[in-house]
Write a protein that holds these residues in place. Sequence first.
Motif, PDB file in Angstrom:
ATOM      1  N   HIS A  99       1.817 -26.568 -33.161  1.00  0.00           N
ATOM      2  CA  HIS A  99       0.614 -26.235 -32.469  1.00  0.00           C
ATOM      3  C   HIS A  99      -0.487 -25.872 -33.371  1.00  0.00           C
ATOM      4  O   HIS A  99      -0.605 -25.627 -34.260  1.00  0.00           O
ATOM      5  CB  HIS A  99       0.942 -25.196 -31.611  1.00  0.00           C
TER       6      HIS A  99
ATOM      7  N   SER B  45      -4.535 -21.650 -21.667  1.00  0.00           N
ATOM      8  CA  SER B  45      -4.370 -22.113 -23.045  1.00  0.00           C
ATOM      9  C   SER B  45      -5.465 -21.641 -23.975  1.00  0.00           C
ATOM     10  O   SER B  45      -6.613 -21.507 -23.586  1.00  0.00           O
ATOM     11  CB  SER B  45      -4.382 -23.634 -23.075  1.00  0.00           C
TER      12      SER B  45
ATOM     13  N   GLY C  11       1.059 -22.007  -6.681  1.00  0.00           N
ATOM     14  CA  GLY C  11       0.736 -23.273  -6.023  1.00  0.00           C
ATOM     15  C   GLY C  11       0.225 -24.291  -7.011  1.00  0.00           C
ATOM     16  O   GLY C  11       0.325 -24.114  -8.227  1.00  0.00           O
TER      17      GLY C  11
ATOM     18  N   PRO D  35      -6.602 -26.684 -27.101  1.00  0.00           N
ATOM     19  CA  PRO D  35      -5.264 -26.475 -27.649  1.00  0.00           C
ATOM     20  C   PRO D  35      -4.913 -27.637 -28.593  1.00  0.00           C
ATOM     21  O   PRO D  35      -5.427 -28.741 -28.420  1.00  0.00           O
ATOM     22  CB  PRO D  35      -4.359 -26.468 -26.416  1.00  0.00           C
TER      23      PRO D  35
ATOM     24  N   PRO E 256      -6.773 -32.305 -11.797  1.00  0.00           N
ATOM     25  CA  PRO E 256      -5.944 -31.477 -12.696  1.00  0.00           C
ATOM     26  C   PRO E 256      -5.182 -32.284 -13.750  1.00  0.00           C
ATOM     27  O   PRO E 256      -4.793 -31.737 -14.772  1.00  0.00           O
ATOM     28  CB  PRO E 256      -4.965 -30.806 -11.728  1.00  0.00           C
TER      29      PRO E 256
ATOM     30  N   ASN F 165      -3.519 -26.468 -18.622  1.00  0.00           N
ATOM     31  CA  ASN F 165      -4.283 -25.458 -19.377  1.00  0.00           C
ATOM     32  C   ASN F 165      -4.633 -24.274 -18.485  1.00  0.00           C
ATOM     33  O   ASN F 165      -4.568 -23.120 -18.912  1.00  0.00           O
ATOM     34  CB  ASN F 165      -5.599 -26.029 -19.917  1.00  0.00           C
TER      35      ASN F 165
ATOM     36  N   GLY G 264       1.918 -21.788 -13.001  1.00  0.00           N
ATOM     37  CA  GLY G 264       2.446 -22.679 -11.966  1.00  0.00           C
ATOM     38  C   GLY G 264       3.051 -21.971 -10.766  1.00  0.00           C
ATOM     39  O   GLY G 264       3.570 -22.614  -9.855  1.00  0.00           O
TER      40      GLY G 264
HETATM   41  C1  FAD Z   1       1.989 -30.126 -30.136  1.00  0.00           C
HETATM   42  C2  FAD Z   1       1.671 -28.993 -29.231  1.00  0.00           C
HETATM   43  C3  FAD Z   1       0.626 -28.150 -29.550  1.00  0.00           C
HETATM   44  C4  FAD Z   1       0.263 -27.112 -28.693  1.00  0.00           C
HETATM   45  N1  FAD Z   1      -0.797 -26.324 -29.023  1.00  0.00           N
HETATM   46  C5  FAD Z   1      -1.188 -25.347 -28.198  1.00  0.00           C
HETATM   47  C6  FAD Z   1      -2.318 -24.529 -28.513  1.00  0.00           C
HETATM   48  O1  FAD Z   1      -2.962 -24.681 -29.534  1.00  0.00           O
HETATM   49  N2  FAD Z   1      -2.671 -23.574 -27.621  1.00  0.00           N
HETATM   50  C7  FAD Z   1      -1.995 -23.400 -26.458  1.00  0.00           C
HETATM   51  O2  FAD Z   1      -2.367 -22.535 -25.688  1.00  0.00           O
HETATM   52  N3  FAD Z   1      -0.916 -24.142 -26.141  1.00  0.00           N
HETATM   53  C8  FAD Z   1      -0.497 -25.112 -26.975  1.00  0.00           C
HETATM   54  N4  FAD Z   1       0.602 -25.876 -26.644  1.00  0.00           N
HETATM   55  C9  FAD Z   1       1.306 -25.628 -25.381  1.00  0.00           C
HETATM   56  C10 FAD Z   1       0.861 -26.548 -24.206  1.00  0.00           C
HETATM   57  O3  FAD Z   1       0.296 -27.727 -24.675  1.00  0.00           O
HETATM   58  C11 FAD Z   1      -0.122 -25.860 -23.277  1.00  0.00           C
HETATM   59  O4  FAD Z   1       0.573 -24.815 -22.623  1.00  0.00           O
HETATM   60  C12 FAD Z   1      -0.747 -26.795 -22.216  1.00  0.00           C
HETATM   61  O5  FAD Z   1      -1.728 -26.087 -21.483  1.00  0.00           O
HETATM   62  C13 FAD Z   1       0.219 -27.365 -21.225  1.00  0.00           C
HETATM   63  O6  FAD Z   1      -0.424 -28.413 -20.517  1.00  0.00           O
HETATM   64  P1  FAD Z   1       0.426 -29.546 -19.776  1.00  0.00           P
HETATM   65  O7  FAD Z   1      -0.479 -30.435 -19.043  1.00  0.00           O
HETATM   66  O8  FAD Z   1       1.324 -30.196 -20.725  1.00  0.00           O
HETATM   67  O9  FAD Z   1       1.228 -28.669 -18.761  1.00  0.00           O
HETATM   68  P2  FAD Z   1       2.771 -28.718 -18.463  1.00  0.00           P
HETATM   69  O10 FAD Z   1       3.565 -28.491 -19.685  1.00  0.00           O
HETATM   70  O11 FAD Z   1       3.072 -29.922 -17.682  1.00  0.00           O
HETATM   71  O12 FAD Z   1       2.888 -27.455 -17.530  1.00  0.00           O
HETATM   72  C14 FAD Z   1       2.724 -26.141 -18.031  1.00  0.00           C
HETATM   73  C15 FAD Z   1       2.818 -25.160 -16.890  1.00  0.00           C
HETATM   74  O13 FAD Z   1       1.717 -25.370 -16.039  1.00  0.00           O
HETATM   75  C16 FAD Z   1       2.119 -25.656 -14.721  1.00  0.00           C
HETATM   76  N5  FAD Z   1       1.190 -26.654 -14.225  1.00  0.00           N
HETATM   77  C17 FAD Z   1       0.853 -27.841 -14.792  1.00  0.00           C
HETATM   78  N6  FAD Z   1      -0.077 -28.461 -14.058  1.00  0.00           N
HETATM   79  C18 FAD Z   1      -0.349 -27.660 -13.010  1.00  0.00           C
HETATM   80  C19 FAD Z   1      -1.210 -27.756 -11.890  1.00  0.00           C
HETATM   81  N7  FAD Z   1      -2.013 -28.783 -11.696  1.00  0.00           N
HETATM   82  N8  FAD Z   1      -1.208 -26.730 -10.999  1.00  0.00           N
HETATM   83  C20 FAD Z   1      -0.424 -25.650 -11.177  1.00  0.00           C
HETATM   84  N9  FAD Z   1       0.411 -25.523 -12.209  1.00  0.00           N
HETATM   85  C21 FAD Z   1       0.447 -26.502 -13.113  1.00  0.00           C
HETATM   86  C22 FAD Z   1       3.540 -26.119 -14.838  1.00  0.00           C
HETATM   87  O14 FAD Z   1       4.268 -25.832 -13.667  1.00  0.00           O
HETATM   88  C23 FAD Z   1       4.018 -25.301 -16.014  1.00  0.00           C
HETATM   89  O15 FAD Z   1       4.379 -24.024 -15.597  1.00  0.00           O
HETATM   90  C24 FAD Z   1       0.996 -26.903 -27.502  1.00  0.00           C
HETATM   91  C25 FAD Z   1       2.059 -27.744 -27.196  1.00  0.00           C
HETATM   92  C26 FAD Z   1       2.401 -28.760 -28.036  1.00  0.00           C
HETATM   93  C27 FAD Z   1       3.535 -29.644 -27.661  1.00  0.00           C
END
Ligand code: FAD
Lengths: 416, 502
Positions: B502, B172, B226, B156, B134, B167, B223
């Motif tokens: 984004h 996402s 689990g 994304p 993950p 994601n 999230g």
């Molecule tokens: C510059 C920028 C651009 C972006 N562009 C987009 C875009 O184009 N489209 C889009 O949809 N989003 C976008 N986002 C939002 C974000 O990147 C997405 O939501 C992304 O999927 C989050 O991934 P992460 O690994 O950072 O998760 P995190 O921010 O670490 O976590 C997000 C959520 O997922 C949960 N989570 C994380 N990992 C797990 C796991 N293994 N099991 C269960 N739950 C988990 C966390 O508890 C939290 O609730 C953007 C953000 C930024 C900063």
Amino acid sequence: MSPLSSGSQEEFVPASQTELSRFMTENAAVDHRQLFPVGGRTSLAVCCPASQTGIQLCTSQLNRVVDYPIRDLTITVEAGMRIDELIKIVSAEGQRLPLDVPQSNRATIGGVIATNINGPKRFSYGTIRDYVIGISAIDGMGNLFKSGGRVVKNVAGYDLGKMLVGSLGTLAVISQVSLNLRPKPQSMSMVWFQFDSCQTIDQALEAVVTSGTRPIAVEYCNAKAASQIAAEARLELPADHHTLCVCYEGPENEVRWQTDKIASEWNQFSPLHVQTVENEEATRLYDAFTEYQTSSDDPVTIKAILLPSQMMKFIETATQLNIAVQAHAADGIVFGHLPDSASSLDDVQQIFNQLKTTIDPKTGYLNIYQCESDWSDSLPLFCSPPAGWDLMKQFKNALDPEHLLNSQRFNELVEI
Amino acid sequence: MVDDTSQTINLSAPVLEKLEAGSRPFSLLIQKLTGIVGKTGILYNADELLVYECDGYIVDKSAPDIVVFPTTTEQVSATVKICNEFNVPFLARGAGTSLSGGCLPIGGGVMIVLTRMKQILELNLRDRYAIVEPGMVNLHLTNALKGTGYHYAPDPSSQGSCTIGGNIATNSGGPHTLKYGVTTNHVLGLEAVLPDGTIIELGGPTAEVPGYDLHGVYVGNEGTFGICTKAIVRLTRDPEAHRTMLAVFQTIGDATRAISEIIAEGIIPSALEMMDHGIIQAVEEAFHFGFPLDAGAVLLIEVDGLEVAMDAEVSKILELCNKNNVREIQRADTPEERMLIWKSRKQAFGAIGRLSPSYCTQDGVVPRTRLPEILEFIEQTSAKYGLRIVNVFHAGDGNVHPILLFDERDQGQIQLVLEASEEILEKCLELGGSVTGEHGIGVEKINFMSRIFNETDLATMEKVRNIFNPRQICSRDKVLPPHGSGNATKVTQTHPARRAPH
Ligand SMILES: Cc1cc2nc3c(=O)[nH]c(=O)nc-3n(C[C@H](O)[C@H](O)[C@H](O)COP(=O)(O)OP(=O)(O)OC[C@H]3O[C@@H](n4cnc5c(N)ncnc54)[C@H](O)[C@@H]3O)c2cc1C
């Protein structure tokens, strides 16, 4: 098939979703009768064995268009809408739901979701799960709930639509659905190839992975199925060997380029015959592939879900057992109509056991897809419990705590 | 395998409101968790925890008490079991790029960071799937596939850092969702550690599995179901060719009509991104691409597919743009020209940095044909509050991202930004849309849930949540509003995000 002949079943035909919800609330509180949601009655042989007694909830009058903002390519309809009606409405606007539904003159959109019906196009367009953007349904206690919405992109709240896909009417009665549509393509052609062996077919399928073309569908059928499919399509096509039939859609020049290209790419596998089928003939042939999975009068139709790379081994055995086999080959989805010679439950079980030896239980499933009503009580639909089966039972208990929705069948879904 | 030394867990005990640093349970917990992940896999000093007090949504802050970095599913499971034993809440974190506060550890507790679980476990082109851990960064998967003719479709804009686990949790999207769909369309199965520590599998590498589509239900859980410890994802064939165009329109209305007509023609572009005049001016000031400063909208249109089909699609698109009063069109036929065009889209946010010290990106959805109305409303809102608002967004999906510019040091402006955001999202709902297309509810939009869904809807969602997470010990107070919150409508945040692009 008419599986509902022997059990004693009454019918309730609600005129609105609220009426259905009220009826189900009262049933949960007072009568505790078993309820069987029915749409077009095309898949009841599977979902709802004949021996059961209760009330059929018939969605035939829940058939309205709720909202069709044409230019947004979405539509919201009640769940009892027949697929042909839906096709007619969106087709008039140059749009379609890119999903193949057998017996679409009877099948309803709610039934398609509940049974997760799909066909050849799934290779390129996915299945109904990919088109439901919002859903309303009524659980076993009569609660009318919704999730999603009417826009194509939306992550507010949990995606409850997914849990209803393939739920076979055991969790909730689907009452309304919002769908994402696609534009209709300009043209479609198919190329019919005959190959000499399962091994060659496997090689050709492997070559699809890196083909320069982008097929919409890749269908396989063995000789027994091929002759039936060709006959159904009213086409003179050679059917003595293993057939792969590849489908392309799009502007004419693009389609023609691809049909030529695949013929030259597969030349290295020495096909016994290559024939391009175009225009209305292509449509007829395509429809024959769509219908074939449910078209048989044979007593039992099986469905195997396999990894494409492991599929031909299974098909080879099935062919030896005289089963008529069709497969959505690039997806590893195989349908087999058992021969008439399988005339007892014992025969069926024996065939099953032989087929099972070719399946890796970790990455394959062998299921009953349709069967004669007398046997449906004895044959579990899913021969082995799918991943997450314990959780599925919890879903059943949460949404239908009194076990009123098609519940006997739910308990029989897997072999214990 | 799973640690089964844990004693019977008292499921009826309330989850701890606060874990006192230095208390006996705290030290014991540290000791046990260290036993699982080792000394290098745990943090608990206040200064080290600061990094984890928020994600891309910086409005609310709350540091976890302990952060662990497991490297295996079994370690995740053992960690979760220990948390249950101590009644301590926990939650997952990927890269922390969430824009809705998904990673906010409400009430503290243990944060399980998955970035050390980042291996590709299997790539299978023949059967078109990949199995990954993950913490794998989204782009790294696509990079690993380079040269195979396949890629992982959901992209994304944060794909260079966000994780596949994140994601899946947020379902996402990205700039290419119009044609290729969002994360849920590409997830075949997964492994997860349930909030009680049980390891489960849902779905699988086959095209479908019998029974309820529970991996489908799992995707987008933010999230709360689990910890996802393994993902089986669908691989997508690379398109053979691309064509990218930049079309300048006088008005948003013209641009929106052009989009509808292109799609009605049967062409589904792989990307349709719009910039309004506010952002055009900013981009021009910063990069001098040569956009006319009085243009109402610039549309980035990309089509992909077989080379043989491209020219006809492009000329059709040009024809439809012309019909809708396009002022000028730039075409990119080579990869270099394509890069240049995308640069203007991607650098739009860099340009905003020059306009204003702080900005807040909203995420709303309307039916695509209602774009002119929502953009006009955004303009009125901008005038009403005296705030500059610019727009750069996924027009093909009707997914708007108004960017509200303000000065963080001025408390008055902060309140205005919050109120303006609220009004814009409310308008999205009124137009038949949603308050979030891709960033999620998280903590940020939890107050909107009872405006979108009625009590029965929420109760059903809660039943489903309770199947996975009955104690609400995992990522508590997310997605679903707490009971009794009624129709809380007032803006409750105290501070808007200086959110990332984004
Ligand atoms: C510059 C920028 C651009 C972006 N562009 C987009 C875009 O184009 N489209 C889009 O949809 N989003 C976008 N986002 C939002 C974000 O990147 C997405 O939501 C992304 O999927 C989050 O991934 P992460 O690994 O950072 O998760 P995190 O921010 O670490 O976590 C997000 C959520 O997922 C949960 N989570 C994380 N990992 C797990 C796991 N293994 N099991 C269960 N739950 C988990 C966390 O508890 C939290 O609730 C953007 C953000 C930024 C900063």
